[in-house]
Design an enzyme around this catalytic site. Sequence first.
Site, PDB file in Angstrom:
ATOM      1  N   CYS A 101       0.835  -1.203   0.000  1.00 40.75           N
ATOM      2  CA  CYS A 101       0.000   0.000   0.000  1.00 40.75           C
ATOM      3  C   CYS A 101       0.873   1.257   0.000  1.00 40.75           C
ATOM      4  O   CYS A 101       1.729   1.425   0.869  1.00 40.75           O
ATOM      5  CB  CYS A 101      -0.923   0.010   1.216  1.00 40.75           C
ATOM      6  SG  CYS A 101      -2.002   1.467   1.267  1.00 40.75           S
ATOM      7  N   LYS A 140       1.795  -9.451  -0.053  1.00 40.04           N
ATOM      8  CA  LYS A 140       1.543  -8.629  -1.237  1.00 40.04           C
ATOM      9  C   LYS A 140       2.493  -7.439  -1.190  1.00 40.04           C
ATOM     10  O   LYS A 140       2.495  -6.669  -0.231  1.00 40.04           O
ATOM     11  CB  LYS A 140       0.085  -8.154  -1.232  1.00 40.04           C
ATOM     12  CG  LYS A 140      -0.259  -7.098  -2.307  1.00 40.04           C
ATOM     13  CD  LYS A 140      -0.378  -7.718  -3.680  1.00 40.04           C
ATOM     14  CE  LYS A 140      -0.663  -6.670  -4.758  1.00 40.04           C
ATOM     15  NZ  LYS A 140      -2.002  -6.085  -4.667  1.00 40.04           N
ATOM     16  N   GLY A 203      -1.274  -5.942 -11.659  1.00 36.04           N
ATOM     17  CA  GLY A 203      -1.109  -4.606 -12.210  1.00 36.04           C
ATOM     18  C   GLY A 203      -1.562  -4.498 -13.649  1.00 36.04           C
ATOM     19  O   GLY A 203      -1.000  -5.156 -14.527  1.00 36.04           O
ATOM     20  N   ASP A 204      -2.583  -3.697 -13.906  1.00 38.13           N
ATOM     21  CA  ASP A 204      -3.076  -3.393 -15.251  1.00 38.13           C
ATOM     22  C   ASP A 204      -3.592  -4.607 -16.012  1.00 38.13           C
ATOM     23  O   ASP A 204      -3.586  -4.615 -17.249  1.00 38.13           O
ATOM     24  CB  ASP A 204      -1.982  -2.699 -16.086  1.00 38.13           C
ATOM     25  CG  ASP A 204      -1.703  -1.284 -15.605  1.00 38.13           C
ATOM     26  OD1 ASP A 204      -2.383  -0.835 -14.669  1.00 38.13           O
ATOM     27  OD2 ASP A 204      -0.784  -0.648 -16.155  1.00 38.13           O
ATOM     28  N   GLY A 226      -7.420  -6.524  -9.726  1.00 44.09           N
ATOM     29  CA  GLY A 226      -8.128  -5.600  -8.847  1.00 44.09           C
ATOM     30  C   GLY A 226      -9.070  -4.711  -9.622  1.00 44.09           C
ATOM     31  O   GLY A 226     -10.237  -5.026  -9.812  1.00 44.09           O
ATOM     32  N   ARG A 227      -8.544  -3.587 -10.113  1.00 44.00           N
ATOM     33  CA  ARG A 227      -9.395  -2.642 -10.833  1.00 44.00           C
ATOM     34  C   ARG A 227     -10.011  -3.264 -12.081  1.00 44.00           C
ATOM     35  O   ARG A 227     -11.144  -2.930 -12.450  1.00 44.00           O
ATOM     36  CB  ARG A 227      -8.580  -1.397 -11.202  1.00 44.00           C
ATOM     37  CG  ARG A 227      -8.265  -0.503 -10.012  1.00 44.00           C
ATOM     38  CD  ARG A 227      -7.389   0.677 -10.393  1.00 44.00           C
ATOM     39  NE  ARG A 227      -6.061   0.256 -10.809  1.00 44.00           N
ATOM     40  CZ  ARG A 227      -5.158   1.064 -11.359  1.00 44.00           C
ATOM     41  NH1 ARG A 227      -5.455   2.336 -11.555  1.00 44.00           N
ATOM     42  NH2 ARG A 227      -3.962   0.611 -11.681  1.00 44.00           N
TER      43      ARG A 227
END
Length: 322
Positions: A101, A140, A203-204, A226-227
């Site tokens: 984070c 993570k 990531g991405d 995630g996103r």
Amino acid sequence: MRIGSLELSSNLFLSPLAGYTNLPFRLTLREIGGLDLATTDLVNARSLLEKNPRALKLIETRPADRPLAVQLFGSVPEEMRDAAQYLESIGISSVDINMGCPVRKVCRVGGGSAMMTELDRTAMLVQGMVDAVEIPVTAKMRLGWDDRNITAPDLAHALEDVGVAAIFVHGRTREQGFGGAVNLSGIRAVARAVKSIPVIGNGDVTTPEAAKKMIDETGCGGVSIGRGAFYNPWIFLHTRHYLRAGERQPEPAFEERVRVMCRHLDLMVEVFGEEHGCRMFRKVAPWYAKRFGPANVFNKRVVTILSCAEFHCILGDYLDWR
């Protein structure tokens, strides 16, 4: 895919996404399919031990929400150890330690990405957790604090030595936040730094092709999304098919997107109550609408909802307009 004692049916994982990867979202994804191990939003270990209502809400789960990992952050070894033991005692499948984070308030207390700057201290904290529980403990991390301090390969190697069951690595530094390109060679270096535990890239990953590219170019054992899952809740189902069959499945029809959006709202209301659930859904509905085609009329009104009746009135007007 194995993570410690966990045998998983998929090498695709749901990443923590603060404010979004709550129980209703996880259940929505699981009903669509393709997801196995999901992870909660990051939870403060001390707050969990103090039975803070907000922390307890973050780890709320149901039998259909399995297997489930809880992501902890903190920097006090005893608190992290005791929180892991508590999670094991209530049936959580795995504990993930947040070392990635980038948020200042998390790093300031020695959690999140700050854990990547003191490898020996971090390894000792993790060993205390591993020794205290039988469920898998994972980590993570990001690639490092900044481009001049790429510590992930060394940290991954040290954590494997103290018994961590898997490494999840986001291919950016703390300094990057969520900007810039994901560094696949950085993830590859982490995958090569460990001997036998899986490294999961992150990531991405917003398409099945991006997931396959990450696996092919880094040698990682799977990907954590995630996103990309929030943009497209079908990504796990479609990516699993793509990795197995090498072909894209058709995109969901508009009617199916609307059905899943409504189901997501129903779950939000079940878990958070009508008013609070509807307020939270204000930031969720526009993401579904991104794939509806023209939706300005819907988006302008849905961000004001206070009740299910209001939502369905707005949705009905939008469907009539279409």
